[in-house]
Structures are given as C-alpha cells and as structure tokens.
Design an enzyme around this catalytic site. Sequence first.
Site, PDB file in Angstrom:
ATOM      1  N   ASP A 102       6.425  52.907  36.691  1.00 30.05           N
ATOM      2  CA  ASP A 102       5.318  52.286  35.963  1.00 30.05           C
ATOM      3  C   ASP A 102       4.819  53.141  34.804  1.00 30.05           C
ATOM      4  OD1 ASP A 102       3.642  50.233  35.404  1.00 30.05           O
ATOM      5  OD2 ASP A 102       2.268  50.563  37.063  1.00 30.05           O
ATOM      6  N   ASN A 126      76.515  37.002  30.965  1.00 28.05           N
ATOM      7  CA  ASN A 126      75.897  37.320  29.681  1.00 28.05           C
ATOM      8  C   ASN A 126      76.807  38.308  28.951  1.00 28.05           C
ATOM      9  OD1 ASN A 126      73.361  35.853  29.628  1.00 28.05           O
ATOM     10  ND2 ASN A 126      72.763  37.137  31.345  1.00 28.05           N
ATOM     11  N   GLU A 179      76.223  37.258  36.713  1.00 36.08           N
ATOM     12  CA  GLU A 179      74.997  37.045  37.474  1.00 36.08           C
ATOM     13  C   GLU A 179      75.233  36.086  38.626  1.00 36.08           C
ATOM     14  OE1 GLU A 179      71.484  36.731  35.232  1.00 36.08           O
ATOM     15  OE2 GLU A 179      72.231  37.873  33.544  1.00 36.08           O
ATOM     16  N   ARG A 237      58.989  46.367  32.469  1.00 38.94           N
ATOM     17  CA  ARG A 237      58.845  46.096  31.034  1.00 38.94           C
ATOM     18  C   ARG A 237      57.365  46.026  30.691  1.00 38.94           C
ATOM     19  NH1 ARG A 237      63.507  41.361  30.292  1.00 38.94           N
ATOM     20  NH2 ARG A 237      65.037  42.346  31.663  1.00 38.94           N
ATOM     21  N   HIS A 293      -4.274  51.800  36.776  1.00 36.08           N
ATOM     22  CA  HIS A 293      -3.912  52.255  35.426  1.00 36.08           C
ATOM     23  C   HIS A 293      -5.137  52.930  34.824  1.00 36.08           C
ATOM     24  CE1 HIS A 293       0.043  50.164  34.826  1.00 36.08           C
ATOM     25  NE2 HIS A 293      -0.417  49.485  35.862  1.00 36.08           N
ATOM     26  N   GLU A 328      68.013  45.544  30.900  1.00 35.34           N
ATOM     27  CA  GLU A 328      67.875  46.429  32.053  1.00 35.34           C
ATOM     28  C   GLU A 328      69.058  47.369  32.265  1.00 35.34           C
ATOM     29  OE1 GLU A 328      69.190  42.267  33.340  1.00 35.34           O
ATOM     30  OE2 GLU A 328      67.749  43.162  31.950  1.00 35.34           O
ATOM     31  N   ASP A 381       1.602  39.137  45.128  1.00 32.02           N
ATOM     32  CA  ASP A 381       1.784  37.850  44.466  1.00 32.02           C
ATOM     33  C   ASP A 381       0.828  37.798  43.285  1.00 32.02           C
ATOM     34  OD1 ASP A 381       2.804  34.963  44.421  1.00 32.02           O
ATOM     35  OD2 ASP A 381       0.614  34.705  44.395  1.00 32.02           O
ATOM     36  N   GLU A 433      76.164  32.746  35.872  1.00 31.05           N
ATOM     37  CA  GLU A 433      76.610  32.828  34.487  1.00 31.05           C
ATOM     38  C   GLU A 433      77.054  34.246  34.172  1.00 31.05           C
ATOM     39  OE1 GLU A 433      73.353  32.245  31.782  1.00 31.05           O
ATOM     40  OE2 GLU A 433      71.955  33.357  33.040  1.00 31.05           O
ATOM     41  N   LYS A 481      76.956  27.943  29.533  1.00 27.27           N
ATOM     42  CA  LYS A 481      76.890  28.070  30.988  1.00 27.27           C
ATOM     43  C   LYS A 481      77.797  27.076  31.693  1.00 27.27           C
ATOM     44  CE  LYS A 481      72.164  29.928  31.076  1.00 27.27           C
ATOM     45  NZ  LYS A 481      71.949  29.964  29.624  1.00 27.27           N
ATOM     46  N   LYS A 506      -3.675  46.760  44.277  1.00 27.27           N
ATOM     47  CA  LYS A 506      -2.988  46.870  42.977  1.00 27.27           C
ATOM     48  C   LYS A 506      -3.969  46.536  41.854  1.00 27.27           C
ATOM     49  CE  LYS A 506       0.997  44.870  40.504  1.00 27.27           C
ATOM     50  NZ  LYS A 506       1.469  46.124  39.895  1.00 27.27           N
ATOM     51  N   THR A 543       2.196  40.495  36.461  1.00 26.71           N
ATOM     52  CA  THR A 543       3.472  39.819  36.229  1.00 26.71           C
ATOM     53  C   THR A 543       3.819  38.905  37.407  1.00 26.71           C
ATOM     54  OG1 THR A 543       4.216  41.800  35.051  1.00 26.71           O
ATOM     55  CG2 THR A 543       5.895  40.195  35.673  1.00 26.71           C
ATOM     56  N   HIS A 600      -3.141  51.532  43.793  1.00 23.33           N
ATOM     57  CA  HIS A 600      -2.422  51.657  42.514  1.00 23.33           C
ATOM     58  C   HIS A 600      -3.389  51.291  41.397  1.00 23.33           C
ATOM     59  CE1 HIS A 600       0.680  50.905  39.416  1.00 23.33           C
ATOM     60  NE2 HIS A 600       0.009  49.794  39.154  1.00 23.33           N
TER      61      HIS A 600
END
Length: 1194
Positions: A583, A328, A314, A379, A783, A334, A689, A326, A155, A751, A916, A781
């Site tokens: 559930d 090349n 370039e 590329r 079971h 390219e 809760d 420079e 260069k 519940k 829970t 609710h």
Amino acid sequence: MASQKALSNHEDVFEDGDAPAEPRTVQRIRASSTIMKINKILVANRGEIPIRIFRTAHELSLHTIAVFSYEDRLSMHRQKADESYLIGKRGSYTPVAAYLAGDEIIKIALEHGAQMIHPGYGFLSENADFARAVEKAGLIFVGPTPETIDALGDKVSARRIAIAAGVPVVPGTEGPVETFEEVKKFTDEYGFPIIIKAAYGGGGRGMRVVREKESLKEAFERATSEAKSAFGNGTVFVERFLDKPKHIEVQLVADNYGNVVHLYERDCSVQRRHQKVVEIAPAKDLPVDIRDAMLEYAIKIAKSVKLRNVATAEFLVDSKGLYFIEVNPRIQVEHTITEMITGIDIVAAQIQIAAGATLEQLGLTQDRISTRGFAIQTRITTEDPAKNFQPDTGRIEVYRSAGGNGVRLDGGNGFAGAVITPHYDSMLTKLSCHGSTYEIARRKAVRALVEFRIRGVKTNIPFLTTLLTHPTFIESKVWTTFIDDTPELFELTGSQNRAQKLLAYLGNLAVNGPQVVGQVGEPKFKGEVMIPTLYDEAGNKIDTSKPCTKGWRHIILEQGPKAFAKAIREYKGCLLMDTTWRDAHQSLLATRVRTIDMANIARETSHALHNLYSLEAWGGATFDVSMRFLYEDPWDRLRKLRALVPNIPFQMLLRGANGVAYASLPDNAIYHFVEQAKKNGVDIFRVFDALNDINQLEVGIKAVQKAGGVCEGTVCYSGDMLNPKKKYNLEYYLDLVDKLVALDIDVLGIKDMAGVLKPHAATLLIGAIRKKYPDLPIHVHTHDSAGTGVASMVACAMAGADAVDAATDSLSGMTSQPSINAILASLEGTDRDPGLNIQHVRALDAYWSQIRLLYSPFEAHLTGPDPEVYEHEIPGGQLTNMMFQASQLGLGSQWIETKKAYEQANQLLGDIVKVTPTSKVVGDLAQFMVSNKLTPEDVRARASELDFPGSVLEFFEGMMGQPYGGFPEPLRTDALRGRRKFDKRPGLYLEPVDFAKTKKELARKFGGGITECDVASYLMYPKVYEDYRKFLAKYGDLSVLPTKYFLSKPEIGEEFHVEIEKGKVLILKLLAIGPLSENTGQREVFYEVNGEVRQVTVDDKTASIENVSRPKADPTDSSQVGAPMAGVLVELRVHDGSEVKKGDPLAVLSAMKMEMVISAPHNGVVSQLLVREGDSVDGSDLVCRIVRPEAANK
C-alpha cells in the site's frame, strides 16, 4: 555418352608425379593433391547440397562453380564456391525456374570451363532431358545415365522393372492412370485404403491417402492437380496403402562397368505428409532375413537398369513382408548418415565414378564395406510446428550451431544476418549425429538440438526434440504415419529466446523512450543501490545470506489460524504491519515498485522485521498493476518473496466476493483464487467489502476458512464517526463487527482507507470493540493523508488494538501509512512497544530512500498533508491515482474542482463507503462531471440521457453489492434506462466457472504450461491477463531486468548485467542506434550480448505520428454524438447504415482504466462514422451522426 567414353580407361583418370613449385595459393594447395585430370565442376543447385559437394570437390582438388538466382544472390552456397554466376538476367526467371533453366546452366558451364555438372537433389537431378543435354554439350553429368533416369524416374516404369526382376511390390495399377474411372476400378477390386502417387516426382507432392470411397474423387483430383503443378505432369498411379509400415531405403553405388554395391540401409519411417523428417542408419531391429532380402533386391534392380553412379532403392516393410516402392536415381538428403556409419564419402564416389573410376579402384567392393554404430539425421527447418509447420520468413538475428564429437552439420543459409525468403525449401541445416549405439546417437542428437540457438525465425527444433524424446522413438518402433498418429508430439516446449526478447524491449526503450504508463521522465537515481548491513546488539554483523527463521508465521504453519490469533492477542505489545511492499508504494508511486526491488532487500527484511504482525505484500491493486503496467506475474512475485521471507506472515487484501477484481465473480472463482493464494504463500487474508455488505463479505471469509488461511474480517471505516450528521456512527460499526464475529473470523480488521479516523474517534471505536470482545485480535489500517496517522495509530494501540499499520520512513506520510519510526518512538517505553530493533528499521529505510529516487518518474509530488480529506474523503491510494488520471485526461488544471466534484459525486451516489472498487465509482463520476461541466443538478435532471462511466452503471446495477441505506432514486432507475437491477448479491446470479474449460481455452491461446494460477489471473482480469501474455510472448520475462534499465536506456558503451536465471548472466552493452529508414520507419539498435554483436529492428513511433484533428460535436445538434471525454475507442459496435434505438451502445471508450459506453441519443440510422477501433479521441470529438432513416437514404 561421348564424354563418358572419353574417360572410360580408368588408368587415364589419375595423374602421377609432382607438380612444379608455384606460389602457395588456395588453388595451388588443392592442386598439390590432385588425383584427376578433371579440374572444374559446376553444381546446378542451391542451399546446403552445393556446399556439401563443393567441400568434397575441393578435397579432390577441383575448382568449383556455383550458379544462383537473383533472389539467392546473398546465399551462402554462392560464397563457398570458387566462382559463382547469376542464372540469366534479373527478372528473366522466377526464383524456382532459375534452377530449372537447364540450357542456361549448361551455357554457364561451357563459358567458364566446367567439365562436370553435379545436379544435387531436386530441381534437375531426375530430369533425363537435362542429363542428355549435359552430355550432348560434351560435359560429364554426375549421376545415372539418361536412360536409367527415364526408367526409374517414372514410378510406374520402376514398378514394372521390379516385377520383371522378381522383386515384390505393393498391389497397384499396372500403369499410370489418368481418369477417375480407372482409380475406381482398382478400388472396386482391392478395396481401401489406397494411396495415390504422382508418377513423376517425389517429396510427398501429388500424394494422397484415401480410406473411404466418399473422398476418392476429391483426393484424385487434388493429387493430379498438385502433381501437374509441381512436376508439369499430372499422371498418377495407385497402390494399396499399408498401415503402420516402416519405410526403409538402400543406398546403392555403381560404376560404369556393371559393378554395383550397397552401403546398407536407412530407416526413413519418420515422415510428415510423406516427407522425411528424421532418418536412422542402419535400421534398428530390422530382421536379418528382411534386411538381406532387401539388399539383394536393391542390387538386382540396379543391375537390371544398368545403374551408374548412385541411387536409392526404397521399400516398405510391414508384418507380412517387404515391398518395393521406387528408386531415386540421385544423391539423397539423408546420405550423410550412411557416410557416418560406413566411413565412405558418397559424393567423392559420385564424382570419381563420373570421371571413369571403378568401384574396385575406389576400394568400394562389397566385402570391404561394413557399418559401425548408428547415425541419426534431423532436418532443421524454418517452420513453425505450432502453426501446422507453416514456413517462417525473415532475418536470422542469432545463429549459434551445435558441434562436438560425432556431430556433423550440413548447412545452407544458416548464419546470422541471413534472410529467409518464401521462395525455396525451408531447410536451414542438416544435423547428423553418430554414436556406437542407437541410444548414444539419439542422446547426442537431442543434446545437439538443444545446443542450437536460432533467433529471428521460427524453427522446428522444439518439435524435433519432442519427437526424439518420445518413448516410441526411443524404442525405434516408429512407422510412416507416426507423426500424424501421435498428437502429443505437438505439445511443444519451445526455446525461451530470452536474450533476444529482452533486446527487443531494450531496443524499443532506446528508440521510443519509456514505455511504462504513467512514467514522467527518467529516474533521479541511476547509481548502484546499496544493500544495508545489519548488526546485532553486540555489534556483530548479522549473516543475511540466508533468511531469518524466527517470526510469527511458524505458529500459523504448525498450529493453525486460531492458535495464531490467540498468540497475537496474548502478546503484550502492539505489533506492526509494514505496508512498504504494497500500500505504501501504491499510495505514493502509483503501485509501480517491481518485484526485483523487493526481492533485493527481502532477506534483510526477514531479519530486521522478524517480529512484525505481517508484511502486506500482495493483493489489491498490486495484482492487476503487476500484469498491466509492470509486465510481471503477481504469482511469481508472491512465490519469490515467500521463499526469501519464510518467517513473517504475508498479508493480502481480498475484496470479498470480488477477489481482487473490481466487480463480483462467481463464488467458485473466489474459492479457487483464495486456494491458490494460500498455496503460494499468503497467510493472512484481510477480507473487506467496498460497501460493508455482509453478504459479500461472507463469500470471501468462507473461502479463506476453507483454504486454511487466517481470516481477518474487515470493517471499512468511512466519514467522521464524531459527526452526528453522518450515517456511519459507532452503532453502525459495532453492529457490523457483531455480524463479522458471528462468521467466526480470526482477526478483526479496521480499514481506514482515506485516513479520516481521528485520534479521539479511534479511542472510542477500538475501546468499544475491545470492551465487547476482549479476546478478539484487532488490526487497524490507515493512511496519513491528513497528517494525524501517527496520533491515530498510537490511540488505537493504547485503546487495545493488537496491530497497527506503518510504512518505512522514506515511503510514509501523506497518502501512505504513518512513519514506522515515528510510531516506534511514540510507543517506546510503554507496554505497547512493537518489539522491533530501531537501528535495523532505519537500516532498511536507507535502502528504500534510494528506491524512492529510482521510482521518481511516478511521484505524485504531494507537498504535505491534506486536511481537506475530512471533507472529500478520497482514499489515500486513490488520491494519487486520481491526480495522475486527471492529468492524463486533460483535467490537471482542474484538480481542486475535481476534489469538490468527488464530494458531490459521493452525495449523488448516496454517501457510500469509499474503497476499491466503490471509490473508483465515485472518482469516475467526479471526473465525468468535471470533463462535461455537469453540476449535481445536471446529473439528476439528465440521467436518462447521459452516458455514465461503466463503473457507475455497474454500481447502480448492484454488481458491487447493496449500499447501506439503499440506492439513490430516481437517479438509479434513470441512469440504468431499463438495464438489469440486482437486489441481492450478484454472485447468486452468476454461472459457476468451468475451470477445466477455461484452462483448455487458455492453453489453446497461449500454449501449454497453463497453471491454476494462470486460470485465477484470467478470471480476475481476462483482458489484462491476455495482454500480459501477449507482451510476454514479445518481450519475455522482464522481472529480471534491473529497474534502472527497465525505466531508461543505458548510455552508449555502458555495460550492465542481467541474471536471467541462477548462474546465467547476460553481459549487455548498447553499441549504437541506427538512422531512421524512411521506407520502413524503423531503426536498427545494436547491442553486444556476451561479447556477440546483435541487432534488433524497432519501429520508431515518433516517425509516424500524425496530428489528427477531429471535428467537435455540436451540443445543440441532437443528431451529433460526441465523445464524453478523452480516451481510446476500444470497441465499435456499429457501422455506417446501422439502425439503432435510443440507448443502444455505439462504442466503448476507455480512459485510464475507466470504461464508458457511448450510446445513441435517439432512434435512427448511423451516418458519417468518423472513428475506428483503436482511435484516440478528445472530449466532445464527433464520433458519428444519428439521423432519421429517410435522411440516411438521401
């Protein structure tokens, strides 16, 4: 130069006349169009450029030779040549050195009759000594003369040539510099910024930009070191650095007779670390005077060095002018886009010029050269932009390239099955796109990039698409540091890679069997699930292709929660809530029912059950299980189901100040979560809760009210209200209802999570509440654990409840909710009729009966009602989960003992409300007691030394709120051993969440696209969410996979379909499972995907199983620390030699969602640590010893 002179008479270059007829081989076909006496060319390169050269060579009727390193023996360029030869012997060269072995390459050329050597770019292309050696061997070097390479390859020398030719250059050192003092002298005169460049070589190596003197010395040393490593010469030179310049290069072509032409310019400004990323030809919006001057300067330099063949001059261009950088002296990566805009084959020109042709003969005179349109080259590399463009390696599993009008591909090792090694450049292929305008070319490039499908290795395609769609690139205003100066380019939208990720899961399933925790065996039902048809009362088929619009939800949306509550209260009958979607399957099938199986029946449900009070569809355990075990996004489930059922209110379970987590969170986290839930489709929030702590309840209630949801404040029913010995009596419940009403709830929820509300108690409780609050809607609710669920719900309805719970028949009874048809039959003919079409309800159940068989691997195998629930009070959903946990912990044969221990644990904790997460506390303590053979007396006596499960300690700390009647003492104090105690609700002690910070951190971990829902999920379950995202990154979204294939592998040759999005269907077929590789422990699984064979590599987990037998801790030796129960060591907090005090944590053990800390039994030093993080241990396995310090030093 002898070889070049031998062909100096261009009339000898071309042949006349026709060749005699010969067999039609490929060589003969080529020879029939031969135009040169030269017939054989060797390309001294690898990757895409040899293939590019071979194609043109074949068009010129040349026979081609490839050379390759041992590491490149499977490379595509070897296959594209007519002949190919290994450079040296295996092991004689490193992968790169093989292509720098000039003498060996020349030897191959001579041995096999090559007349020309084309160096391509890189490697030996700018090596003047190689060019001399080629010509000395009597061969033709396709490129400039060695003298020109000498002059331009350096260069500094090129700079001197430019100055002598009157071409402007960037201010810089007059020659190469070797010492720091010389560089400093230049900066003292010209200042900063500067750029240090390697004098020999390019590609951005040996190049550093320096903006201040403090970093000058380090930059100089790194540049010289890098240059020496890359090019064998550490010489550098220094120039002023121009800010935001454009990098423009001119393509030059010259013959052997002094004729030079340009093929116009290319804009190479888009660079990263001085390496070109995207190129454009011609440069857009370049001023005409600048372009003309640049082209003139380029030709002037070429002529001054007597250029032959091709080169690129370039320049840098800024607002003040242009500057030569420079030349090349070789073909450029390219060059393809110049070929596209000029129609000139530059490689063909190279070869023919090397053979002696003139530019005129080739038609390359300046007046005949013009440009047409624009072309853009990108590329495509195997680099990961998200990791600073770190090169990726591995096997390309899928490779589908782009194509179409104006699209050109120049590829190397871009093909399915190619192995990308770390030895070479990461470029897969060059994509060049041409259009009549810049914008058309850009759009074509974007389209082509999106069209690519490359799997198995990371690529830069996401970055390239982001780059090409950036406004600055669209306007073509880019500069050389544009990428470095534009961080938003790295906000990438990557390819989803859905098919390959799905195959990875299916392959793992095929090799290692079911992966869902808790799955035992394969589904009993593997057929096509039939969707029922609904008919109206006249026998006409109901159109269920669209959801029903009739239902109670429109009141919530149009008039709000209060109007909804009023309408429910005014309704004559008793409405139902269907728990099937939450559930019911939580209680019977371990919460494992997937979104797809609800979505498949959702539209039919919207029609059949339009008069429901609500569908329980979300929240509670389904939230974390979706991510933890089903690998689904619970928010995605909510949105999908909401879209399919717009008419029926959705209800969720909200654990008060816990949200859907197992412990309290900061208040703003609860408000944030509820806001997202309301926005995404939840209508009614059943706020409870676990301890009926009104302070905890208030947090959830106010969050729901602020979000605009229907607030169903809930009382958790525990024990037997009819038993005078129980502390939870009618007075207790009525007092709690008073407090909830004072908080302005919309609906009251009762519940009964264990199913212990007996019919008479139900009549008393609901009757008392109705009498006191005649306008308050009540929802109950329960079971059906004891088998009295239908009777209890009918009693509630008759006592004045406005809604009760039921589940589809096939998922009802036992630990689930009562049968919906049984309740309908019980209320039929009364004024409390729920108003549902029984035929429609039964039609839906035909679907769910198939689904239950599909999920048979998760059955709890309950054989009937369990009246003992009135004694042990285990909630329905927990009972089945505990049975599963017990079997996983090796306590399956002690189930009766576990149930008894549950009663004892409840009493130890103070007879608490069990739902829970408090029910989990009781369950964890019960299993802990059974596993360690502890009686209640043992627990009380040894509380100060036992390593209780983490949930028990959190309860004692007060992290779950304050229990009615207070904590049991001295058990609480003994168990905590000095740990904190909360005497008020824990949220008051927690720092508010910084949502912006959390979102930013998640984006850093998992990339862009983090939503508020993601933040909410993370806050509820940080580790579960992170594990889910990691699973998603590996296997993709599995919610689209039919459950049959989620749980079990298909038969060999069985075809099945997966719709990954609307209109996009993958047609899959399992072809084969390969043999086990003894070296890797892996198997190849072969699938056909849309007719294309793909393979995935899977670790065979059964191949590497080792039976590890660990010594047991001696309970009589206080120095030995054993695992309190079976589990996995998720965290190790000490190492050999660690000094510990009594009670210090040693490790954290996880067993089926239960965590406990293993602590030091006394002061001492850790010795003989026998475990590592991730190890599985059994109960009593020896973890380590805690010895006195003096003993440890012996």
